[in-house]
Motif scaffolding. Structure first.
Motif, PDB file in Angstrom:
ATOM      1  N   ASP A 165      -9.605 -20.996   1.282  1.00 19.68           N
ATOM      2  CA  ASP A 165      -9.039 -20.685   2.587  1.00 19.68           C
ATOM      3  C   ASP A 165      -9.681 -19.506   3.310  1.00 19.68           C
ATOM      4  O   ASP A 165      -9.753 -19.507   4.536  1.00 19.68           O
ATOM      5  CB  ASP A 165      -7.535 -20.400   2.418  1.00 19.68           C
ATOM      6  N   TYR A 166     -10.097 -18.498   2.584  1.00 31.01           N
ATOM      7  CA  TYR A 166     -10.641 -17.299   3.213  1.00 31.01           C
ATOM      8  C   TYR A 166     -11.963 -16.935   2.566  1.00 31.01           C
ATOM      9  O   TYR A 166     -12.145 -17.128   1.361  1.00 31.01           O
ATOM     10  CB  TYR A 166      -9.667 -16.111   3.070  1.00 31.01           C
ATOM     11  N   TRP A 167     -12.852 -16.344   3.379  1.00 28.39           N
ATOM     12  CA  TRP A 167     -14.208 -16.037   2.918  1.00 28.39           C
ATOM     13  C   TRP A 167     -14.650 -14.649   3.362  1.00 28.39           C
ATOM     14  O   TRP A 167     -14.276 -14.201   4.451  1.00 28.39           O
ATOM     15  CB  TRP A 167     -15.198 -17.060   3.469  1.00 28.39           C
ATOM     16  N   GLY A 168     -15.454 -14.025   2.520  1.00 25.45           N
ATOM     17  CA  GLY A 168     -16.141 -12.812   2.920  1.00 25.45           C
ATOM     18  C   GLY A 168     -17.449 -13.153   3.601  1.00 25.45           C
ATOM     19  O   GLY A 168     -17.808 -14.327   3.766  1.00 25.45           O
ATOM     20  N   GLN A 169     -18.175 -12.106   3.971  1.00 19.09           N
ATOM     21  CA  GLN A 169     -19.416 -12.308   4.722  1.00 19.09           C
ATOM     22  C   GLN A 169     -20.622 -12.546   3.822  1.00 19.09           C
ATOM     23  O   GLN A 169     -21.678 -12.965   4.292  1.00 19.09           O
ATOM     24  CB  GLN A 169     -19.685 -11.089   5.620  1.00 19.09           C
ATOM     25  N   GLY A 170     -20.474 -12.290   2.536  1.00 15.30           N
ATOM     26  CA  GLY A 170     -21.546 -12.528   1.582  1.00 15.30           C
ATOM     27  C   GLY A 170     -22.371 -11.293   1.277  1.00 15.30           C
ATOM     28  O   GLY A 170     -22.474 -10.375   2.094  1.00 15.30           O
ATOM     29  N   THR A 171     -22.940 -11.269   0.082  1.00 19.09           N
ATOM     30  CA  THR A 171     -23.840 -10.194  -0.331  1.00 19.09           C
ATOM     31  C   THR A 171     -25.021 -10.820  -1.062  1.00 19.09           C
ATOM     32  O   THR A 171     -24.846 -11.717  -1.891  1.00 19.09           O
ATOM     33  CB  THR A 171     -23.110  -9.154  -1.200  1.00 19.09           C
ATOM     34  N   GLN A 172     -26.218 -10.346  -0.753  1.00 17.53           N
ATOM     35  CA  GLN A 172     -27.434 -10.936  -1.308  1.00 17.53           C
ATOM     36  C   GLN A 172     -27.694 -10.414  -2.715  1.00 17.53           C
ATOM     37  O   GLN A 172     -27.665  -9.196  -2.957  1.00 17.53           O
ATOM     38  CB  GLN A 172     -28.633 -10.611  -0.419  1.00 17.53           C
ATOM     39  N   VAL A 173     -27.976 -11.334  -3.615  1.00 14.06           N
ATOM     40  CA  VAL A 173     -28.425 -10.995  -4.965  1.00 14.06           C
ATOM     41  C   VAL A 173     -29.806 -11.614  -5.154  1.00 14.06           C
ATOM     42  O   VAL A 173     -29.970 -12.823  -4.995  1.00 14.06           O
ATOM     43  CB  VAL A 173     -27.451 -11.523  -6.029  1.00 14.06           C
ATOM     44  N   THR A 174     -30.781 -10.787  -5.485  1.00 13.88           N
ATOM     45  CA  THR A 174     -32.131 -11.253  -5.708  1.00 13.88           C
ATOM     46  C   THR A 174     -32.572 -10.826  -7.099  1.00 13.88           C
ATOM     47  O   THR A 174     -32.530  -9.628  -7.426  1.00 13.88           O
ATOM     48  CB  THR A 174     -33.102 -10.693  -4.661  1.00 13.88           C
ATOM     49  N   VAL A 175     -32.974 -11.801  -7.917  1.00 16.92           N
ATOM     50  CA  VAL A 175     -33.417 -11.532  -9.268  1.00 16.92           C
ATOM     51  C   VAL A 175     -34.906 -11.830  -9.336  1.00 16.92           C
ATOM     52  O   VAL A 175     -35.332 -12.963  -9.097  1.00 16.92           O
ATOM     53  CB  VAL A 175     -32.648 -12.387 -10.288  1.00 16.92           C
ATOM     54  N   SER A 176     -35.683 -10.824  -9.657  1.00 14.80           N
ATOM     55  CA  SER A 176     -37.131 -11.006  -9.740  1.00 14.80           C
ATOM     56  C   SER A 176     -37.525 -11.362 -11.166  1.00 14.80           C
ATOM     57  O   SER A 176     -36.991 -10.808 -12.133  1.00 14.80           O
ATOM     58  CB  SER A 176     -37.845  -9.737  -9.305  1.00 14.80           C
ATOM     59  N   SER A 177     -38.457 -12.283 -11.272  1.00 14.41           N
ATOM     60  CA  SER A 177     -38.878 -12.734 -12.612  1.00 14.41           C
ATOM     61  C   SER A 177     -40.146 -12.022 -13.055  1.00 14.41           C
ATOM     62  O   SER A 177     -40.748 -11.281 -12.319  1.00 14.41           O
ATOM     63  CB  SER A 177     -39.102 -14.243 -12.595  1.00 14.41           C
ATOM     64  N   ASP A 217     -30.423 -17.288 -10.405  1.00 13.79           N
ATOM     65  CA  ASP A 217     -29.160 -16.734  -9.913  1.00 13.79           C
ATOM     66  C   ASP A 217     -29.317 -16.156  -8.509  1.00 13.79           C
ATOM     67  O   ASP A 217     -28.329 -15.752  -7.889  1.00 13.79           O
ATOM     68  CB  ASP A 217     -28.650 -15.634 -10.847  1.00 13.79           C
ATOM     69  N   THR A 218     -30.531 -16.091  -8.015  1.00 12.99           N
ATOM     70  CA  THR A 218     -30.779 -15.553  -6.680  1.00 12.99           C
ATOM     71  C   THR A 218     -30.067 -16.386  -5.621  1.00 12.99           C
ATOM     72  O   THR A 218     -30.225 -17.603  -5.559  1.00 12.99           O
ATOM     73  CB  THR A 218     -32.288 -15.524  -6.391  1.00 12.99           C
ATOM     74  N   ALA A 219     -29.256 -15.712  -4.801  1.00 12.08           N
ATOM     75  CA  ALA A 219     -28.466 -16.400  -3.776  1.00 12.08           C
ATOM     76  C   ALA A 219     -27.669 -15.361  -3.003  1.00 12.08           C
ATOM     77  O   ALA A 219     -27.604 -14.188  -3.400  1.00 12.08           O
ATOM     78  CB  ALA A 219     -27.516 -17.419  -4.407  1.00 12.08           C
ATOM     79  N   VAL A 220     -27.043 -15.810  -1.938  1.00  9.96           N
ATOM     80  CA  VAL A 220     -25.995 -15.019  -1.296  1.00  9.96           C
ATOM     81  C   VAL A 220     -24.695 -15.348  -2.014  1.00  9.96           C
ATOM     82  O   VAL A 220     -24.351 -16.526  -2.173  1.00  9.96           O
ATOM     83  CB  VAL A 220     -25.881 -15.330   0.201  1.00  9.96           C
ATOM     84  N   TYR A 221     -23.998 -14.314  -2.448  1.00  9.42           N
ATOM     85  CA  TYR A 221     -22.743 -14.491  -3.172  1.00  9.42           C
ATOM     86  C   TYR A 221     -21.567 -14.208  -2.240  1.00  9.42           C
ATOM     87  O   TYR A 221     -21.548 -13.184  -1.551  1.00  9.42           O
ATOM     88  CB  TYR A 221     -22.697 -13.570  -4.386  1.00  9.42           C
ATOM     89  N   TYR A 222     -20.595 -15.137  -2.259  1.00 10.05           N
ATOM     90  CA  TYR A 222     -19.438 -15.042  -1.390  1.00 10.05           C
ATOM     91  C   TYR A 222     -18.160 -14.932  -2.217  1.00 10.05           C
ATOM     92  O   TYR A 222     -17.984 -15.650  -3.210  1.00 10.05           O
ATOM     93  CB  TYR A 222     -19.326 -16.286  -0.511  1.00 10.05           C
TER      94      TYR A 222
END
Length: 125
Positions: A113-125, A90-95
């Motif tokens: 049509d419209y987008w945010g700037q994104g937020t990073q989600v990092t899942v450590s295993s 699931d690790t990714a930049v989420y928009y």
């Protein structure tokens, strides 16, 4: 015009939870379908979840069904993505995204049509 600002990303261990928020500006927010997408390095931006303007209809990418929940609060002009049982993949930049239709026409990112700037989600295993 709609402006979208995501928040709530971060680092979490596998099996943990995060809730993403997307604050929207613009009086027409309540008329738009809203969605979440994600993009991992080297990958194309992919659909995660969507919700209709009324909140009546939702859709999820297969791998997140049963783990993620999209919701919206039109009084607060905010859409949420509750993510449980997170996995390393699931690790990714989420928009956050908005579709000017009352429901979305396509889950491909190019149709939104419209987008945010994104937020990073990092899942450590």
């Amino acid at each position: 015009q709609v402006q979208l600002v995501e928040s709530g990303g971060g680092l979490v261990q596998a099996g943990g939870s995060l809730r993403l928020s997307c604050a929207a500006s613009g009086r027409t927010f309540s008329r738009y379908a809203m969605g979440w997408f994600r993009q991992a390095p080297g990958n194309e931006r992919e659909f995660v979840a969507a919700i209709s303007w009324s909140g009546e209809y939702t859709d999820y990418e297969e791998s997140v069904k049963g783990r993620f929940t999209i919701s919206r609060d039109s009084a607060k002009n905010t859409v949420y993505l509750q993510m449980n049982s997170l996995k390393a993949e699931d690790t990714a930049v989420y928009y956050c995204a908005a579709d000017k239709g009352i429901t979305w026409s396509n889950t491909h990112y190019s149709a939104w049509d419209y987008w945010g700037q994104g937020t990073q989600v990092t899942v450590s295993s």
